[in-house]
Design a protein around this motif. Structure first.
Motif, PDB file in Angstrom:
ATOM      1  N   THR A 187     -17.806   6.551   2.025  1.00 35.19           N
ATOM      2  CA  THR A 187     -17.228   6.880   3.112  1.00 35.19           C
ATOM      3  C   THR A 187     -16.686   5.403   3.857  1.00 35.19           C
ATOM      4  N   ARG A 188     -16.641   4.249   3.102  1.00 34.93           N
ATOM      5  CA  ARG A 188     -16.214   3.204   3.597  1.00 34.93           C
ATOM      6  C   ARG A 188     -14.491   3.417   3.733  1.00 34.93           C
ATOM      7  N   ILE A 189     -13.887   2.856   4.804  1.00 32.06           N
ATOM      8  CA  ILE A 189     -12.478   3.054   5.000  1.00 32.06           C
ATOM      9  C   ILE A 189     -11.994   1.971   4.230  1.00 32.06           C
ATOM     10  N   ARG A 190     -10.991   2.173   3.190  1.00 32.24           N
ATOM     11  CA  ARG A 190     -10.145   1.461   2.254  1.00 32.24           C
ATOM     12  C   ARG A 190      -8.714   1.147   2.499  1.00 32.24           C
ATOM     13  N   GLN A 191      -8.135   2.355   3.223  1.00 35.47           N
ATOM     14  CA  GLN A 191      -6.713   2.145   3.613  1.00 35.47           C
ATOM     15  C   GLN A 191      -6.497   2.677   4.976  1.00 35.47           C
ATOM     16  N   VAL A 192      -5.426   2.405   5.678  1.00 38.83           N
ATOM     17  CA  VAL A 192      -5.025   2.861   7.040  1.00 38.83           C
ATOM     18  C   VAL A 192      -3.555   2.915   7.125  1.00 38.83           C
ATOM     19  N   LYS A 193      -3.095   3.894   7.772  1.00 39.85           N
ATOM     20  CA  LYS A 193      -1.747   3.952   7.958  1.00 39.85           C
ATOM     21  C   LYS A 193      -1.666   3.467   9.449  1.00 39.85           C
ATOM     22  N   PRO A 194      -0.532   2.688   9.673  1.00 43.54           N
ATOM     23  CA  PRO A 194      -0.346   2.128  11.098  1.00 43.54           C
ATOM     24  C   PRO A 194      -0.527   3.330  12.206  1.00 43.54           C
ATOM     25  N   ALA A 195       0.008   4.417  12.058  1.00 45.50           N
ATOM     26  CA  ALA A 195       0.102   5.644  12.973  1.00 45.50           C
ATOM     27  C   ALA A 195      -1.501   5.781  13.479  1.00 45.50           C
ATOM     28  N   CYS A 196      -2.431   5.645  12.419  1.00 45.92           N
ATOM     29  CA  CYS A 196      -4.041   5.997  12.944  1.00 45.92           C
ATOM     30  C   CYS A 196      -4.430   4.839  13.702  1.00 45.92           C
ATOM     31  N   CYS A 197      -3.846   3.656  13.310  1.00 43.19           N
ATOM     32  CA  CYS A 197      -4.439   2.364  13.963  1.00 43.19           C
ATOM     33  C   CYS A 197      -4.004   2.826  15.705  1.00 43.19           C
ATOM     34  N   ILE A 198      -3.024   2.968  15.868  1.00 46.81           N
ATOM     35  CA  ILE A 198      -2.310   3.343  17.024  1.00 46.81           C
ATOM     36  C   ILE A 198      -3.306   4.370  17.805  1.00 46.81           C
ATOM     37  N   MET A 199      -3.508   5.453  17.061  1.00 53.79           N
ATOM     38  CA  MET A 199      -3.880   6.683  17.624  1.00 53.79           C
ATOM     39  C   MET A 199      -5.637   6.406  18.167  1.00 53.79           C
ATOM     40  N   LEU A 200      -6.261   5.510  17.182  1.00 56.32           N
ATOM     41  CA  LEU A 200      -7.423   5.263  17.386  1.00 56.32           C
ATOM     42  C   LEU A 200      -7.536   3.759  18.166  1.00 56.32           C
ATOM     43  N   GLY A 201      -6.653   3.174  18.377  1.00 54.88           N
ATOM     44  CA  GLY A 201      -6.674   1.691  19.158  1.00 54.88           C
ATOM     45  C   GLY A 201      -7.396   0.612  18.596  1.00 54.88           C
ATOM     46  N   TYR A 202      -7.589   0.704  17.207  1.00 60.12           N
ATOM     47  CA  TYR A 202      -8.280  -0.343  16.322  1.00 60.12           C
ATOM     48  C   TYR A 202      -7.248  -1.170  15.676  1.00 60.12           C
ATOM     49  N   ALA A 244      -7.788   6.662   4.034  1.00 62.95           N
ATOM     50  CA  ALA A 244      -8.302   6.571   2.786  1.00 62.95           C
ATOM     51  C   ALA A 244      -9.895   6.008   2.846  1.00 62.95           C
ATOM     52  N   ALA A 245     -10.750   6.635   2.166  1.00 62.68           N
ATOM     53  CA  ALA A 245     -11.994   6.244   2.060  1.00 62.68           C
ATOM     54  C   ALA A 245     -12.649   6.404   0.784  1.00 62.68           C
ATOM     55  N   ASP A 285       0.831  -1.188   0.076  1.00 55.96           N
ATOM     56  CA  ASP A 285       0.011  -0.069  -0.087  1.00 55.96           C
ATOM     57  C   ASP A 285       0.883   1.083   0.152  1.00 55.96           C
ATOM     58  N   ALA A 286       0.735   2.191  -0.901  1.00 56.98           N
ATOM     59  CA  ALA A 286       1.380   3.385  -0.906  1.00 56.98           C
ATOM     60  C   ALA A 286       0.510   4.603  -0.303  1.00 56.98           C
ATOM     61  N   TYR A 287       1.123   5.072   0.389  1.00 56.47           N
ATOM     62  CA  TYR A 287       0.459   6.515   0.769  1.00 56.47           C
ATOM     63  C   TYR A 287       0.924   7.820   0.011  1.00 56.47           C
ATOM     64  N   PRO A 288       0.027   8.807  -0.076  1.00 52.49           N
ATOM     65  CA  PRO A 288       0.460   9.998  -0.860  1.00 52.49           C
ATOM     66  C   PRO A 288       1.649  10.609  -0.248  1.00 52.49           C
ATOM     67  N   GLN A 289       2.433  10.931  -1.107  1.00 51.14           N
ATOM     68  CA  GLN A 289       3.667  11.590  -0.535  1.00 51.14           C
ATOM     69  C   GLN A 289       3.702  12.881   0.333  1.00 51.14           C
ATOM     70  N   GLY A 290       4.402  12.529   1.464  1.00 46.22           N
ATOM     71  CA  GLY A 290       4.372  13.816   2.417  1.00 46.22           C
ATOM     72  C   GLY A 290       3.433  13.468   3.583  1.00 46.22           C
ATOM     73  N   VAL A 291       2.619  12.355   3.446  1.00 44.30           N
ATOM     74  CA  VAL A 291       1.742  12.114   4.657  1.00 44.30           C
ATOM     75  C   VAL A 291       2.531  11.714   5.879  1.00 44.30           C
ATOM     76  N   GLU A 292       2.524  12.311   6.778  1.00 42.89           N
ATOM     77  CA  GLU A 292       2.930  11.795   8.064  1.00 42.89           C
ATOM     78  C   GLU A 292       1.826  11.552   9.328  1.00 42.89           C
ATOM     79  N   GLY A 293       1.831  10.832  10.186  1.00 42.54           N
ATOM     80  CA  GLY A 293       0.871  10.518  11.082  1.00 42.54           C
ATOM     81  C   GLY A 293      -0.173   9.851  10.709  1.00 42.54           C
ATOM     82  N   GLY A 294      -1.310  10.251  11.199  1.00 39.13           N
ATOM     83  CA  GLY A 294      -2.567   9.316  10.712  1.00 39.13           C
ATOM     84  C   GLY A 294      -3.032   9.477   9.318  1.00 39.13           C
ATOM     85  N   PHE A 295      -3.526   8.565   8.750  1.00 39.79           N
ATOM     86  CA  PHE A 295      -4.159   8.771   7.258  1.00 39.79           C
ATOM     87  C   PHE A 295      -5.010   7.470   7.108  1.00 39.79           C
TER      88      PHE A 295
END
Length: 93
Positions: free
Chosen positions: A18-33, A13-14, A1-11
């Motif tokens: 509005t269905r979630i299709r991609q999640v960056k690990p930092a977002c999983c940590i932040m939200l606890g899922y 993609a929906a 999975d590639a994230y848009p260039q320059g994206v740091e922290g939570g990310f």
């Protein structure tokens, strides 16, 4: 999975529904899922203060204007709430 260039922290993609299709690990940590749990959710499942209709309206605005930026509150897995800054942009699939 590639994230848009320059994206740091939570990310997240929906898709337009509005269905979630991609999640960056930092977002999983932040939200606890886990990644798998978030991928089975929609934005309204984690949004703590806006109704689903408002979320759809924000996506429509982003599609028209090309972007949107606002503050929101997301519900964590433990039911606590975290303030987040949202930058909506459309990215090619």
């Amino acid at each position: 999975d590639a994230y848009p260039q320059g994206v740091e922290g939570g990310f997240i993609a929906a898709d337009a529904s509005t269905r979630i299709r991609q999640v960056k690990p930092a977002c999983c940590i932040m939200l606890g899922y886990s990644n798998g749990v978030l991928l089975a959710m929609g934005i309204s499942d984690i949004e703590a203060s806006e109704k689903p209709e408002k979320i759809v309206a924000r996506i429509r605005k982003m599609l028209i204007d090309g972007h949107d930026r606002f503050e929101a509150r997301h519900r964590r897995n433990d039911d606590s709430v975290v303030d987040v800054e949202i930058n909506l942009v459309m990215v090619a699939d």
